[in-house]
Design an enzyme around this catalytic site. Structure first.
Site, mmCIF file in Angstrom:
data_model
loop_
_atom_site.group_PDB
_atom_site.id
_atom_site.type_symbol
_atom_site.label_atom_id
_atom_site.label_comp_id
_atom_site.label_asym_id
_atom_site.label_seq_id
_atom_site.Cartn_x
_atom_site.Cartn_y
_atom_site.Cartn_z
ATOM 1 N N ARG A 75 0.852 -1.192 0.000
ATOM 2 C CA ARG A 75 0.000 0.000 0.000
ATOM 3 C C ARG A 75 0.890 1.244 0.000
ATOM 4 O O ARG A 75 2.019 1.212 0.484
ATOM 5 C CB ARG A 75 -0.907 0.023 1.225
ATOM 6 C CG ARG A 75 -2.060 -0.989 1.163
ATOM 7 C CD ARG A 75 -3.016 -0.840 2.327
ATOM 8 N NE ARG A 75 -2.391 -1.169 3.592
ATOM 9 C CZ ARG A 75 -1.892 -0.297 4.444
ATOM 10 N NH1 ARG A 75 -1.983 0.999 4.208
ATOM 11 N NH2 ARG A 75 -1.327 -0.692 5.571
ATOM 12 N N TYR A 217 -1.440 -3.483 -6.877
ATOM 13 C CA TYR A 217 -1.175 -4.333 -5.711
ATOM 14 C C TYR A 217 -2.194 -4.152 -4.588
ATOM 15 O O TYR A 217 -2.533 -3.034 -4.196
ATOM 16 C CB TYR A 217 0.213 -4.003 -5.134
ATOM 17 C CG TYR A 217 0.792 -5.150 -4.326
ATOM 18 C CD1 TYR A 217 1.445 -6.202 -4.960
ATOM 19 C CD2 TYR A 217 0.655 -5.202 -2.951
ATOM 20 C CE1 TYR A 217 1.963 -7.265 -4.240
ATOM 21 C CE2 TYR A 217 1.177 -6.261 -2.220
ATOM 22 C CZ TYR A 217 1.833 -7.286 -2.875
ATOM 23 O OH TYR A 217 2.342 -8.338 -2.164
ATOM 24 N N GLY A 218 -2.638 -5.263 -4.023
ATOM 25 C CA GLY A 218 -3.381 -5.321 -2.756
ATOM 26 C C GLY A 218 -4.361 -4.197 -2.510
ATOM 27 O O GLY A 218 -5.216 -3.892 -3.343
ATOM 28 N N GLY A 219 -4.207 -3.591 -1.343
ATOM 29 C CA GLY A 219 -5.154 -2.569 -0.902
ATOM 30 C C GLY A 219 -5.214 -1.348 -1.813
ATOM 31 O O GLY A 219 -6.162 -0.572 -1.740
ATOM 32 N N LYS A 226 -9.686 -2.043 1.536
ATOM 33 C CA LYS A 226 -9.334 -0.879 2.354
ATOM 34 C C LYS A 226 -10.123 0.353 1.911
ATOM 35 O O LYS A 226 -10.556 1.152 2.733
ATOM 36 C CB LYS A 226 -7.836 -0.595 2.250
ATOM 37 C CG LYS A 226 -6.962 -1.770 2.645
ATOM 38 C CD LYS A 226 -7.206 -2.166 4.072
ATOM 39 C CE LYS A 226 -6.285 -3.285 4.506
ATOM 40 N NZ LYS A 226 -6.543 -3.703 5.880
ATOM 41 N N HIS A 246 -10.914 -1.825 11.350
ATOM 42 C CA HIS A 246 -9.816 -2.684 10.907
ATOM 43 C C HIS A 246 -9.634 -3.767 11.964
ATOM 44 O O HIS A 246 -8.682 -3.735 12.751
ATOM 45 C CB HIS A 246 -8.554 -1.814 10.763
ATOM 46 C CG HIS A 246 -7.403 -2.477 10.100
ATOM 47 N ND1 HIS A 246 -6.093 -2.152 10.359
ATOM 48 C CD2 HIS A 246 -7.353 -3.458 9.157
ATOM 49 C CE1 HIS A 246 -5.290 -2.881 9.624
ATOM 50 N NE2 HIS A 246 -6.016 -3.684 8.885
ATOM 51 N N SER A 268 -1.565 -3.258 10.372
ATOM 52 C CA SER A 268 -1.241 -4.198 9.300
ATOM 53 C C SER A 268 0.012 -4.998 9.651
ATOM 54 O O SER A 268 0.978 -4.442 10.183
ATOM 55 C CB SER A 268 -0.975 -3.424 8.007
ATOM 56 O OG SER A 268 -2.039 -2.552 7.753
ATOM 57 N N CYS A 270 0.563 -7.259 11.903
ATOM 58 C CA CYS A 270 0.849 -7.419 13.337
ATOM 59 C C CYS A 270 0.165 -8.671 13.880
ATOM 60 O O CYS A 270 -0.141 -8.750 15.085
ATOM 61 C CB CYS A 270 0.393 -6.203 14.120
ATOM 62 S SG CYS A 270 1.484 -4.789 13.928
ATOM 63 N N ASP A 293 -9.675 -9.203 9.001
ATOM 64 C CA ASP A 293 -9.189 -7.856 8.676
ATOM 65 C C ASP A 293 -10.204 -6.741 8.905
ATOM 66 O O ASP A 293 -9.811 -5.645 9.263
ATOM 67 C CB ASP A 293 -8.728 -7.841 7.209
ATOM 68 C CG ASP A 293 -7.828 -6.661 6.884
ATOM 69 O OD1 ASP A 293 -6.961 -6.332 7.719
ATOM 70 O OD2 ASP A 293 -7.986 -6.057 5.805
ATOM 71 N N ASN A 383 6.377 -8.220 2.288
ATOM 72 C CA ASN A 383 4.922 -8.009 2.205
ATOM 73 C C ASN A 383 4.300 -8.918 1.145
ATOM 74 O O ASN A 383 3.270 -8.601 0.569
ATOM 75 C CB ASN A 383 4.605 -6.539 1.885
ATOM 76 C CG ASN A 383 3.123 -6.225 2.037
ATOM 77 O OD1 ASN A 383 2.475 -6.681 2.979
ATOM 78 N ND2 ASN A 383 2.569 -5.446 1.114
ATOM 79 N N ARG A 385 2.119 -11.986 -0.267
ATOM 80 C CA ARG A 385 0.762 -12.287 0.234
ATOM 81 C C ARG A 385 0.203 -13.590 -0.318
ATOM 82 O O ARG A 385 0.594 -14.044 -1.390
ATOM 83 C CB ARG A 385 -0.186 -11.153 -0.197
ATOM 84 C CG ARG A 385 0.188 -9.782 0.342
ATOM 85 C CD ARG A 385 -0.252 -9.620 1.759
ATOM 86 N NE ARG A 385 0.078 -8.325 2.320
ATOM 87 C CZ ARG A 385 -0.679 -7.693 3.210
ATOM 88 N NH1 ARG A 385 -1.805 -8.223 3.625
ATOM 89 N NH2 ARG A 385 -0.297 -6.545 3.719
ATOM 90 N N ASN A 514 -1.232 -17.351 22.966
ATOM 91 C CA ASN A 514 -2.085 -16.192 23.265
ATOM 92 C C ASN A 514 -3.444 -16.628 23.814
ATOM 93 O O ASN A 514 -4.192 -15.813 24.360
ATOM 94 C CB ASN A 514 -2.266 -15.320 22.014
ATOM 95 C CG ASN A 514 -0.969 -14.634 21.603
ATOM 96 O OD1 ASN A 514 -0.076 -14.444 22.441
ATOM 97 N ND2 ASN A 514 -0.838 -14.285 20.334
HETATM 98 C C1 OXD Z 1 -3.244 -4.305 5.435
HETATM 99 C C2 OXD Z 1 -3.900 -5.475 4.820
HETATM 100 O O1 OXD Z 1 -2.290 -3.762 4.849
HETATM 101 O O2 OXD Z 1 -4.806 -6.019 5.458
HETATM 102 O O3 OXD Z 1 -3.687 -3.904 6.521
HETATM 103 O O4 OXD Z 1 -3.548 -5.837 3.682
HETATM 104 MN MN MN Z 2 -5.374 -4.946 7.210
#
Ligand code: OXD
Ligand code: MN
Length: 604
Positions: A75, A217-219, A226, A246, A268, A270, A293, A383, A385, A514
Site C-alpha cells: 500500500r 497491488y493489494g489494498g 481498504k 480494521h 497491518s 501485526c 481484517d 509483504n 501475500r 495467546n
Molecule cells: C493491510 C492489509 O495492509 O490487510 O492492513 O492488507
Molecule cells: Mn489490514
C-alpha cells in the site's frame, strides 16, 4: 460469459460506465459474472500472459504465483487521499486535496489510460448479497489480476447486479494500472505506473466514490477492501451510527462449551490473521474464525454490538506463516489460492522466510532471479501475500456469513511495541477503553511502502484507513455509549504480544499461547478472572493467567505484567502532543482521560 453492457439494468450504473469507457478508451469491455468458469478462464489467461505461474497441481492444486513489479509491492499511504470540499473533514491524519480539483486531475490521468487493454466491470457486494447491511460497489479495472483476487475476496457478479436492481445505490470504484499500450506495443507481466509519485489512491467520501491509479497491488487495487470497506464505509458508518473497523473477528469457546465473540484491532502485519484462526495451546479451548481484517458493527435489537465480516477471503502476509504460527492458514491455502511475491521452488511450490520448512537449496525469488540460502537477500518480499477463500479455513465459524453478525463481548486493541505496554490491560470502562484505542501506537511494517520499524501513533489501527477526521472518529466511538446501555457494549482490552527484554529476546511466546490471555479475557467477561487495579487499567492478578505447561521465566512474566511508570509518563507526554494536532476536533473526554492517567501515574 457476458460481454458489454447489455445485462446492466441500473440506469445510473449504465451512465457511469459509458462515461468511464469514453474517458479510458479501452479496446474491449467485459462484464464479470462471478462464475467459477470465468475465474478459471481468467487465471488461464493470466498464465498465458506470463503474469501467473501455475503451481504444481499435485502439491497445490489450482494455485498460482504472481510477481509484481518491484516498485509495486505494498500500500502507498503517502499517495492515498481523502478528498472533501473542506480540509477539516479529512482531518490532520489524511492526505487531502480539494475534491473538485482532484477530480479534474484524476480525469486527466485516466484519459485514454486503458488503451490496448480490456476494461473489466466487477459488480461486488461487501457483506452477503441482498443484506440491508451490505454495500454494493462496482469496480472498473484494466487488471485481470484484480478481477481474480476480487473474486476470492468479495462476492462478485450477476447476483450482485440483480440485488442492485434498476435503481439501487452503488459505490463507483475506478481503477487503472496506468499503463496504456500503444498499437503493437508488447505488454509486460505486471503493468503499473513505475514512478511512485504518480500513483494516486483517492477517496471522495462525500459522493462516495473511489479513483485508484497506477498500482496493481493489494489494498491499492482491490478496491472493495481498504478503500470501500474501511475508508468509505467508516465515513458512511459515522453518519448512520455504526462502526467500520480494521478488526479481526473470532469466537472463543471454553471447555464447557460457552462461546464469546471477540473483535481485535491491530495494525497491518501485526498478527491479525494468526490470532483470528489460532489453535489454542490450552486444552479444551477452541477458536473459530469469522474474519481477519475488517468488521462492520451495529447495535442490535437487544442493545449489544453485532459484528460481521464484509469480505469472503484472506489477503494475508506470507512470511512468518508456518504450521507453528498459523496451521489453519497453512491448511486454508492448500488449493484455489493466489500467491504474490513469494519464492518458487524447483518442485513448483511456494516458499517464504519462516515458513517452518528448511529453505530449498534453489528457488526463484520474488523478483524472478535464481536464489539459494547463501544469497544475502530474502527469497520472498516481506509483504508477499496469499489470497485464499475464507470458506476453506478449517476453523471457519458457522456464523461467518450471518448477515446479522455476531454479538461482540470483548474488543482487543494492540500494536507492535517492544517496551512499556504490558501483555494485557483491561480498560476501566468504555470511555477509558476509547482513550486506550486512541492512544495505540505501533512499529511500522512492510505492509506500507515506507520505512519499517518506526514507532508511530496508530489509533484503533485505523491511521491509514479512517475516511474522515480522526478527531470526529474518536467522538463517534465515544457516542456508541449513548446509543445503547453502556454495560451491553464490549469490554475493552489492550494487548501486546511483541514485548522484548533488554537483551532483545521476545518475552512472550505468542501464537497459540495467546489463548492464555484470551482465557483471562473470557473469564473477565464472565465476571471472573482476578485482576489488580493499576494506574493504567486492570492487569491480571499474580497467578490469574493460566500458564500451566508453559516454560516462562518468572522475570519475563514480571516484566510482561509490570506497569513501567516512567515509560508510561513518556507515553502520556507523547500522546498530549499527538492530541494537540486534532485541535478542537479532539473530544474533551479524551483530554480528561489523559489528565486522569497523568494524575494516577504521578501517584505511582
Ligand atoms: C493491510 C492489509 O495492509 O490487510 O492492513 O492488507
Ligand atoms: Mn489490514
Amino acid at each position: 460469459m457476458a460481454a458489454g453492457f447489455e445485462a446492466i439494468g441500473n440506469g445510473e450504473l449504465l451512465a457511469w460506465l459509458r462515461d468511464v469507457a469514453q474517458l479510458c478508451m479501452p479496446d474491449n469491455v467485459y462484464l464479470c459474472d462471478g462464475s467459477p468458469e470465468e475465474y478459471a478462464y481468467m487465471c488461464d489467461q493470466l498464465v498465458r500472459q506470463g503474469t501467473f505461474t501455475r503451481l504444481n497441481e499435485t502439491l497445490r492444486p489450482d494455485c498460482f504465483l504472481a510477481r509484481s513489479h518491484p516498485s509495486d509491492v505494498a500500500r502507498v499511504e503517502d499517495r492515498t487521499y481523502i478528498c472533501t470540499g473542506d480540509q477539516a473533514e479529512a482531518g490532520p491524519t489524511n492526505n487531502w486535496a480539494p475534491a473538485e480539483e482532484m477530480k479534474l486531475k484524476m480525469a486527466c490521468m485516466f484519459k485514454d489510460c486503458m488503451a490496448g487493454r480490456t476494461m473489466y466491470i466487477i459488480p461486488f457486494s461487501m457483506g452477503p448479497v441482498g443484506s440491508p447491511f451490505s454495500m454494493i460497489g462496482v469496480e472498473v479495472t484494466d487488471s485481470p489480476y484484480v478481477v481474480v483476487n476480487m473474486t476470492i475476496m468479495t462476492r462478485v457478479g450477476t447476483k450482485v447486479l440483480e440485488a442492485l436492481g434498476a435503481d439501487g445505490k452503488f459505490v463507483p470504484c475506478l481503477h487503472s494500472v496506468g499503463a496504456p499500450l500503444a498499437p503493437g506495443q508488447e505488454d509486460v507481466t505486471w503493468p503499473c505506473e513505475r514512478d511512485p509519485a504518480n500513483k494516486y489512491i483517492v477517496h471522495f467520501p462525500e459522493d462516495p466514490s473511489i479513483w485508484s491509479y497506477g498500482s496493481g497491488y493489494g489494498g491499492n487495487a482491490l478496491l472493495g477492501k481498504k478503500c470501500l470497506a474501511l475508508r468509505i464505509a467508516s465515513a458512511v458508518a459515522r453518519k448512520e451510527g455504526w462502526l467500520a473497523e480494521h478488526m479481526l473477528i473470532l469466537a472463543l469457546t471454553s471447555p464447557e462449551g460457552k462461546k464469546h465473540y471477540v473483535a481485535g484491532a491491530f495494525p497491518s502485519a501485526c498478527g491479525k490473521t494468526n490470532l483470528a484462526m489460532m489453535q489454542p495451546t490450552l486444552p479444551g479451548w477452541k477458536v473459530t474464525c469469522l474474519g481477519d481484517d475488517i468488521a462492520w458493527m451495529r447495535i442490535g435489537a437487544d442493545g449489544r454490538l453485532y459484528a460481521m465480516n464484509p469480505e469472503t477471503g484472506f489477503f494475508g502476509v506470507a512470511p512468518g506463516t508456518s504450521y507453528q504460527s498459523n496451521p489453519n492458514a497453512m491448511d486454508t491455502f492448500t488449493r484455489n489460492s493466489i500467491f504474490t511475491n513469494v519464492a518458487l521452488t524447483d518442485h513448483g511450490d511456494v516458499w517464504w522466510e519462516e515458513m517452518g520448512v528448511p529453505a530449498p537449496a534453489h528457488a526463484i525469488d520474488w523478483e524472478g532471479n535464481d536464489w539459494s540460502p547463501d544469497a544475502d537477500r530474502k527469497a520472498a518480499h516481506p509483504n508477499s501475500r496469499f489470497t485464499a477463500p475464507a470458506s476453506q479455513c478449517p476453523v471457519i465459524d458457522p456464523d461467518w456469513q450471518n448477515p446479522a453478525g455476531v454479538p461482540i463481548s470483548a474488543f482487543l486493541f494492540g500494536g507492535r511495541r517492544a517496551s512499556t505496554i504490558p501483555l494485557v490491560n483491561e480498560a476501566f470502562d468504555w470511555e477509558h477503553g476509547v482513550f486506550m484505542g486512541s492512544a495505540a501506537g505501533s512499529e511500522t511494517t512492510a505492509a506500507n511502502l515506507s520505512k519499517t520499524g518506526v514507532l508511530r501513533h496508530d489509533p484503533f489501527a485505523m491511521l491509514p484507513f479512517c475516511g474522515y477526521n480522526m478527531g470526529d472518529y474518536f467522538t463517534h466511538w465515544l457516542s456508541m455509549a449513548d446509543r445503547t446501555d453502556a454495560a451491553k457494549l464490549p469490554r475493552i482490552f489492550f494487548v501486546n504480544w511483541f514485548r522484548k527484554g533488554d537483551d532483545g529476546h521476545w518475552l512472550w511466546p505468542g501464537y497459540g499461547e495467546n489463548s492464555r490471555v484470551l482465557k483471562w479475557i473470557f473469564e473477565r467477561v464472565e465476571g471472573g478472572g482476578e485482576a489488580v487495579e493499576t494506574p493504567i487499567g486492570y492487569l491480571p492478578a499474580p497467578d490469574a493467567l493460566d500458564l500451566s505447561g508453559l516454560d516462562l521465566p518468572s522475570e519475563d512474566l514480571s516484566a510482561l505484567l509490570a506497569v513501567d511508570i516512567e515509560g508510561w509518563k513518556g507515553e502520556a507526554e507523547g500522546l498530549g502532543t499527538y492530541y494537540d494536532g486534532f485541535g478542537d476536533r479532539l473530544p474533551g473526554a479524551l483530554r480528561k482521560q489523559l489528565a486522569a492517567l497523568k494524575e494516577r501515574l504521578s501517584r505511582g
